[in-house]
Design a protein around this motif. Structure first.
Motif, PDB file in Angstrom:
ATOM      1  N   ARG A  82      47.630  39.991  42.123  1.00 11.60           N
ATOM      2  CA  ARG A  82      47.371  40.477  41.005  1.00 11.60           C
ATOM      3  C   ARG A  82      46.743  38.992  40.802  1.00 11.60           C
ATOM      4  N   TRP A  83      46.899  38.260  41.562  1.00 16.50           N
ATOM      5  CA  TRP A  83      46.683  36.424  40.259  1.00 16.50           C
ATOM      6  C   TRP A  83      44.440  36.896  40.554  1.00 16.50           C
ATOM      7  N   TRP A  84      43.921  37.051  42.167  1.00 20.53           N
ATOM      8  CA  TRP A  84      42.860  37.823  42.225  1.00 20.53           C
ATOM      9  C   TRP A  84      42.424  38.501  40.658  1.00 20.53           C
ATOM     10  N   LEU A 212      50.271  30.320  29.503  1.00 16.20           N
ATOM     11  CA  LEU A 212      51.689  30.287  28.780  1.00 16.20           C
ATOM     12  C   LEU A 212      52.590  31.870  28.779  1.00 16.20           C
ATOM     13  N   PHE A 213      51.993  32.832  28.712  1.00 23.89           N
ATOM     14  CA  PHE A 213      52.012  34.219  28.370  1.00 23.89           C
ATOM     15  C   PHE A 213      52.344  34.640  29.808  1.00 23.89           C
ATOM     16  N   THR A 214      51.389  34.750  30.952  1.00 22.06           N
ATOM     17  CA  THR A 214      51.345  34.914  31.807  1.00 22.06           C
ATOM     18  C   THR A 214      51.773  34.269  33.110  1.00 22.06           C
ATOM     19  N   GLY A 215      52.257  32.532  33.383  1.00 21.27           N
ATOM     20  CA  GLY A 215      53.104  31.979  34.031  1.00 21.27           C
ATOM     21  C   GLY A 215      51.944  31.399  35.348  1.00 21.27           C
ATOM     22  N   SER A 216      50.435  32.371  34.884  1.00 22.50           N
ATOM     23  CA  SER A 216      49.883  32.336  35.831  1.00 22.50           C
ATOM     24  C   SER A 216      48.138  31.469  35.348  1.00 22.50           C
ATOM     25  N   LEU A 217      47.240  30.812  36.300  1.00 28.49           N
ATOM     26  CA  LEU A 217      46.633  30.331  36.018  1.00 28.49           C
ATOM     27  C   LEU A 217      45.313  31.267  36.115  1.00 28.49           C
ATOM     28  N   ALA A 218      45.678  32.240  36.554  1.00 27.66           N
ATOM     29  CA  ALA A 218      43.730  33.489  36.725  1.00 27.66           C
ATOM     30  C   ALA A 218      43.200  33.540  35.838  1.00 27.66           C
ATOM     31  N   LEU A 219      43.958  33.860  34.300  1.00 28.29           N
ATOM     32  CA  LEU A 219      42.745  34.311  33.540  1.00 28.29           C
ATOM     33  C   LEU A 219      42.479  33.228  33.053  1.00 28.29           C
ATOM     34  N   ILE A 279      38.117  36.131  22.859  1.00 29.34           N
ATOM     35  CA  ILE A 279      38.940  35.330  23.950  1.00 29.34           C
ATOM     36  C   ILE A 279      40.499  35.402  23.590  1.00 29.34           C
ATOM     37  N   VAL A 280      40.649  34.427  22.502  1.00 37.14           N
ATOM     38  CA  VAL A 280      42.168  35.131  21.817  1.00 37.14           C
ATOM     39  C   VAL A 280      42.698  36.894  21.878  1.00 37.14           C
ATOM     40  N   LEU A 281      41.694  37.713  21.116  1.00 32.16           N
ATOM     41  CA  LEU A 281      42.069  39.216  21.064  1.00 32.16           C
ATOM     42  C   LEU A 281      42.138  39.495  22.242  1.00 32.16           C
ATOM     43  N   MET A 282      41.097  39.365  22.954  1.00 34.29           N
ATOM     44  CA  MET A 282      41.142  39.861  24.686  1.00 34.29           C
ATOM     45  C   MET A 282      41.714  39.793  24.754  1.00 34.29           C
ATOM     46  N   THR A 283      42.970  38.240  25.136  1.00 33.81           N
ATOM     47  CA  THR A 283      43.957  37.613  25.447  1.00 33.81           C
ATOM     48  C   THR A 283      45.202  38.271  24.876  1.00 33.81           C
ATOM     49  N   TYR A 284      45.135  38.468  23.327  1.00 29.83           N
ATOM     50  CA  TYR A 284      46.350  39.146  23.119  1.00 29.83           C
ATOM     51  C   TYR A 284      46.466  40.493  23.383  1.00 29.83           C
ATOM     52  N   GLN A 285      44.578  41.452  23.654  1.00 31.28           N
ATOM     53  CA  GLN A 285      45.485  43.095  24.255  1.00 31.28           C
ATOM     54  C   GLN A 285      45.484  42.579  25.269  1.00 31.28           C
ATOM     55  N   TYR A 286      45.462  42.110  26.168  1.00 31.67           N
ATOM     56  CA  TYR A 286      46.047  42.062  27.725  1.00 31.67           C
ATOM     57  C   TYR A 286      47.485  41.694  27.806  1.00 31.67           C
ATOM     58  N   ILE A 287      48.168  40.746  27.875  1.00 27.56           N
ATOM     59  CA  ILE A 287      48.906  40.920  27.407  1.00 27.56           C
ATOM     60  C   ILE A 287      50.139  42.168  27.178  1.00 27.56           C
ATOM     61  N   ALA A 289      48.853  45.503  27.010  1.00 30.78           N
ATOM     62  CA  ALA A 289      48.069  45.771  28.030  1.00 30.78           C
ATOM     63  C   ALA A 289      48.812  46.331  29.444  1.00 30.78           C
ATOM     64  N   GLU A 290      49.101  44.783  29.465  1.00 30.90           N
ATOM     65  CA  GLU A 290      49.650  44.851  31.210  1.00 30.90           C
ATOM     66  C   GLU A 290      51.422  43.966  30.665  1.00 30.90           C
ATOM     67  N   GLY A 291      52.101  44.681  30.173  1.00 27.77           N
ATOM     68  CA  GLY A 291      53.697  44.964  29.854  1.00 27.77           C
ATOM     69  C   GLY A 291      53.808  42.983  29.920  1.00 27.77           C
ATOM     70  N   TYR A 292      52.801  42.028  29.479  1.00 32.13           N
ATOM     71  CA  TYR A 292      53.930  40.732  29.442  1.00 32.13           C
ATOM     72  C   TYR A 292      54.551  41.191  27.793  1.00 32.13           C
ATOM     73  N   THR A 293      55.307  39.772  28.085  1.00 33.64           N
ATOM     74  CA  THR A 293      55.859  39.770  27.342  1.00 33.64           C
ATOM     75  C   THR A 293      54.972  39.061  25.935  1.00 33.64           C
ATOM     76  N   LEU A 294      54.857  38.703  24.790  1.00 34.31           N
ATOM     77  CA  LEU A 294      54.265  38.004  24.086  1.00 34.31           C
ATOM     78  C   LEU A 294      54.751  36.155  23.841  1.00 34.31           C
ATOM     79  N   GLY A 295      54.699  36.120  24.856  1.00 32.19           N
ATOM     80  CA  GLY A 295      55.543  34.653  24.177  1.00 32.19           C
ATOM     81  C   GLY A 295      56.530  33.878  25.378  1.00 32.19           C
ATOM     82  N   LEU A 296      56.908  32.700  25.688  1.00 34.76           N
ATOM     83  CA  LEU A 296      56.436  32.035  27.137  1.00 34.76           C
ATOM     84  C   LEU A 296      57.138  32.823  27.824  1.00 34.76           C
ATOM     85  N   HIS A 297      56.208  32.739  29.647  1.00 36.49           N
ATOM     86  CA  HIS A 297      56.812  33.103  30.387  1.00 36.49           C
ATOM     87  C   HIS A 297      57.630  32.902  30.590  1.00 36.49           C
TER      88      HIS A 297
END
Length: 301
Positions: A82-84, A212-219, A279-287, A289-297
């Motif tokens: 998932r990171w990659w 902060l949303f994903t807990g990952s530095l990948a994005l 980038i903010v809009l695309m990040t919001y859409q990705y979060i 779409a992928e089922g992340y909570t729109l808040g602190l991981h």
């Protein structure tokens, strides 16, 4: 209360950990630059990025291992499938945002083409300078995100959440302070200005959101690396004040500096802010779409 050491956690308090990591990074960066200067007085782009990679990554690893007492992977570095995948998504986001900036300048008639990268004089076959530029920007995207977002935000949230401050306030302070430091570190770049510094502070905030949303530095790593590479390696814009001789497209900007950013590049202009908003809009859409909570991981709670 001991202001230096947390006996319950058996480690230095967050502020001292951050200070020691930063001082170690400066020392290692100076040492790395000195070593490079002994070998050559004109390092290429990739070679010139190695001292930064050495200093940022090693100082962060030492701090995480011996000061924080946590695994290196805790800074959003799972390196699993998932990171990659998210790294690739981030690269797409950064490329698309910079592509929109390029198209807007074309539509406004603010760009003139002067040729292609392979038409310039090179001591090696042309794709090699461009590939070296790509590798260098991948390094920059990784090691700057590792320190400014991964290490600093993680520790600042812990530090600022101490005492009577609410956790929400601690998160906002961590984002603000780390982003200000990110802007200050670029304030000495060629052609920098107050506007470019403010815009880079805003870029730091934008890059903090995926972490902060994903807990990952990948994005964040992917966005950062692609933004820089497509800006300077493909479209021929200056990157944080530095022109790119090896860009695929060789262009001249004729538009107003207020929009284009002038000799600093799009990061100092209104078009750069438009790119950050995308980038903010695309990040919001990705979060979403992928089922992340729109808040602190959960990693930060």
């Amino acid at each position: 209360m001991n202001i230096f050491y947390n006996f319950e956690e058996q480690r230095l308090r967050a502020g001292w950990r951050l200070l020691l990591q930063f001082l170690l990074m400066i020392f290692l960066l100076y040492a790395g630059q000195m070593l490079i200067s002994y070998g050559t007085d004109q390092p290429g782009f990739l070679l010139g990025r190695l001292p930064g990679a050495f200093a940022f990554v090693l100082s962060t690893w030492i701090a995480v291992r011996f000061l924080d007492n946590r695994p290196f992977a805790a800074l959003g570095l799972a390196f699993d499938k998932r990171w990659w995948s998210e790294l690739g998504v981030g690269i797409g986001m950064g490329a698309l945002a910079m592509g929109c900036i390029f198209v807007l300048q074309l539509l406004m008639g603010w760009l003139t083409f002067s040729g292609f990268g392979w038409e310039r004089a090179w001591s090696v076959a042309y794709p090699l300078p461009l590939l070296g530029y790509l590798a260098g920007m991948l390094l920059v995207g990784f090691y700057e995100e590792l320190m400014f977002r991964g290490y600093q935000i993680t520790n600042m949230i812990e530090g600022f959440s101490y005492s009577q401050k609410s956790y929400t306030t601690a998160v906002f302070l961590a984002i603000a302070v780390s982003s200000i430091l990110f802007g200050i570190m670029h304030a000495g770049n060629p052609n920098a200005s107050a506007v470019s510094t403010v815009n880079i502070i805003l870029a730091g905030i934008v890059l903090a959101l995926p972490y902060l949303f994903t807990g990952s530095l990948a994005l964040s790593c992917g966005i950062h690396a692609a933004w820089n590479f497509f800006q300077g390696g493909i479209f021929g814009f200056p990157v944080s004040g530095s022109p790119s001789r090896s860009s695929l497209l060789q262009v001249n900007e004729t538009g107003p500096d207020l929009f284009t950013g002038g000799r600093f590049g799009p990061e100092a202009g209104l078009l750069g802010l438009i790119g950050l908003c995308l980038i903010v809009l695309m990040t919001y859409q990705y979060i979403r779409a992928e089922g992340y909570t729109l808040g602190l991981h959960d990693n930060f709670k």
